[in-house]
Design a protein around this motif. Structure first.
Motif, PDB file in Angstrom:
ATOM      1  N   ILE A 224      58.621  31.220 -49.172  1.00  0.00           N
ATOM      2  CA  ILE A 224      57.856  29.963 -49.135  1.00  0.00           C
ATOM      3  C   ILE A 224      57.744  29.463 -47.697  1.00  0.00           C
ATOM      4  O   ILE A 224      56.668  29.046 -47.244  1.00  0.00           O
ATOM      5  N   LYS A 225      58.852  29.525 -46.979  1.00  0.00           N
ATOM      6  CA  LYS A 225      58.897  29.021 -45.600  1.00  0.00           C
ATOM      7  C   LYS A 225      57.878  29.755 -44.728  1.00  0.00           C
ATOM      8  O   LYS A 225      57.157  29.133 -43.938  1.00  0.00           O
ATOM      9  N   GLU A 226      57.805  31.054 -44.900  1.00  0.00           N
ATOM     10  CA  GLU A 226      56.862  31.862 -44.108  1.00  0.00           C
ATOM     11  C   GLU A 226      55.414  31.440 -44.393  1.00  0.00           C
ATOM     12  O   GLU A 226      54.596  31.299 -43.485  1.00  0.00           O
ATOM     13  N   LYS A 227      55.100  31.223 -45.698  1.00  0.00           N
ATOM     14  CA  LYS A 227      53.754  30.787 -46.078  1.00  0.00           C
ATOM     15  C   LYS A 227      53.428  29.418 -45.475  1.00  0.00           C
ATOM     16  O   LYS A 227      52.327  29.187 -44.962  1.00  0.00           O
ATOM     17  N   ALA A 228      54.407  28.506 -45.558  1.00  0.00           N
ATOM     18  CA  ALA A 228      54.184  27.146 -45.065  1.00  0.00           C
ATOM     19  C   ALA A 228      53.971  27.145 -43.551  1.00  0.00           C
ATOM     20  O   ALA A 228      53.078  26.448 -43.035  1.00  0.00           O
ATOM     21  N   GLU A 229      54.768  27.930 -42.847  1.00  0.00           N
ATOM     22  CA  GLU A 229      54.632  27.991 -41.389  1.00  0.00           C
ATOM     23  C   GLU A 229      53.277  28.576 -40.990  1.00  0.00           C
ATOM     24  O   GLU A 229      52.644  28.096 -40.035  1.00  0.00           O
ATOM     25  N   LYS A 230      52.822  29.588 -41.731  1.00  0.00           N
ATOM     26  CA  LYS A 230      51.508  30.184 -41.435  1.00  0.00           C
ATOM     27  C   LYS A 230      50.394  29.156 -41.671  1.00  0.00           C
ATOM     28  O   LYS A 230      49.435  29.056 -40.892  1.00  0.00           O
ATOM     29  N   MET A 231      50.526  28.378 -42.747  1.00  0.00           N
ATOM     30  CA  MET A 231      49.519  27.354 -43.047  1.00  0.00           C
ATOM     31  C   MET A 231      49.410  26.355 -41.893  1.00  0.00           C
ATOM     32  O   MET A 231      48.306  25.963 -41.492  1.00  0.00           O
ATOM     33  N   LEU A 232      50.552  25.964 -41.332  1.00  0.00           N
ATOM     34  CA  LEU A 232      50.565  24.989 -40.245  1.00  0.00           C
ATOM     35  C   LEU A 232      50.009  25.581 -38.950  1.00  0.00           C
ATOM     36  O   LEU A 232      49.194  24.947 -38.274  1.00  0.00           O
TER      37      LEU A 232
END
Length: 284
Positions: A224-232
């Motif tokens: 989840i963290k990886e997805k969220a960081e990519k979104m930002l």
């Protein structure tokens, strides 16, 4: 609304109110008021008979001097908003009133691990500055109840720790974050965003929604963290942190934390759009 610039007449006013048996609520701010601040005033008015607001841009909590210089100041509009909201008293001190001996060599507070992670890690000295000004404000105002917003989640925990250190009976009331219609957390710093960056800024809220949804689906936190960081980063942010933590202690979630964890959790984000740093959080 009565405006006080000095602590002594403010203290006399508050003692008069207390002598009349009235409960006093306090909302500390740095000005550039928005509806989130006014919601805190409303909460105080519902819970107490006398509401005091302070406006003071505290120099000791800015680890970036440029950030201090650029902090929006809108005092005339702020006064109009407070009067319309029915605030009873405004404390508007100068730096000399708050720090008569100057701002160097000030006291140090034992905040433990709270100032080593998240905001404490990325803004060294920030929470010492928060405690230095809050100690002074609380000593001057001496309210029964203190109202603060959940957007500054870690700051609320730090102030709770300060109240313990002060052995103070003041009750801290943490109020929910107010958001714009598109989800962006209300913040004085939003005034500094360009129209284009203001649109991009909603990615923080969208990230928090994504985190909540994915956790509920049982996805592991590192994924989840990886997805969220990519979104930002795709939205143009420079990230300080995207973290999942225990809601009561702020200790970080471990790599193997899945949905079997039963305690309350909070997702917290801090990131820059150009030179404007935004923070937000959401209870999971």
């Amino acid at each position: 609304m009565i405006i006080f610039k000095y602590a002594e007449p403010l203290a006399r006013y508050i003692q008069q109110q207390k002598a009349a048996g009235k409960q006093v609520g306090f909302v500390p701010t740095m000005g550039a008021l928005h509806n989130g601040h006014i919601a805190l005033i409303d909460q105080s008015k519902q819970a107490t008979a006398v509401t005091v607001c302070s406006i003071f841009v505290n120099p000791t909590q800015f680890n970036n001097p440029n950030d201090y210089q650029l902090y929006p100041q809108t005092i005339e509009q702020d006064i109009v908003k407070l009067e319309a909201a029915g605030c009873d008293a405004l404390f508007l001190p100068s730096i000399a009133e708050m720090y008569p001996q100057g701002t160097t060599g000030l006291e140090h507070y034992d905040l433990g691990y709270l100032e080593t992670l998240l905001e404490g890690k990325y803004r060294p000295g920030h929470f010492q500055g928060v405690c230095q000004v809050m100690f002074r404000l609380l000593s001057m105002v001496q309210p029964h109840q203190l109202f603060m917003g959940q957007k500054d989640y870690q700051q609320c925990m730090v102030v709770s720790r300060l109240l313990t250190l002060m052995q103070s009976p003041i009750q801290l009331i943490t109020c929910p974050t107010l958001r714009e219609p598109d989800g962006l957390a209300m913040s004085s710093r939003n005034m500094r965003l360009t129209p284009e960056d203001r649109q991009k800024a909603t990615a923080i809220y969208q990230c928090l929604i994504l985190i909540k949804q994915q956790l509920n689906q049982g996805v592991f936190w590192p994924v989840i963290k990886e997805k969220a960081e990519k979104m930002l980063t795709d939205a143009g942010f420079r990230i300080d942190y995207v973290e999942l933590a225990d809601a009561n202690t702020l200790q970080p979630a471990t790599a193997n934390l899945a949905t079997v964890y039963q305690g309350a959790r909070v997702a917290l984000i801090a990131a820059f759009l150009h030179d404007v740093r935004l923070i937000d959080n959401m209870l999971m």
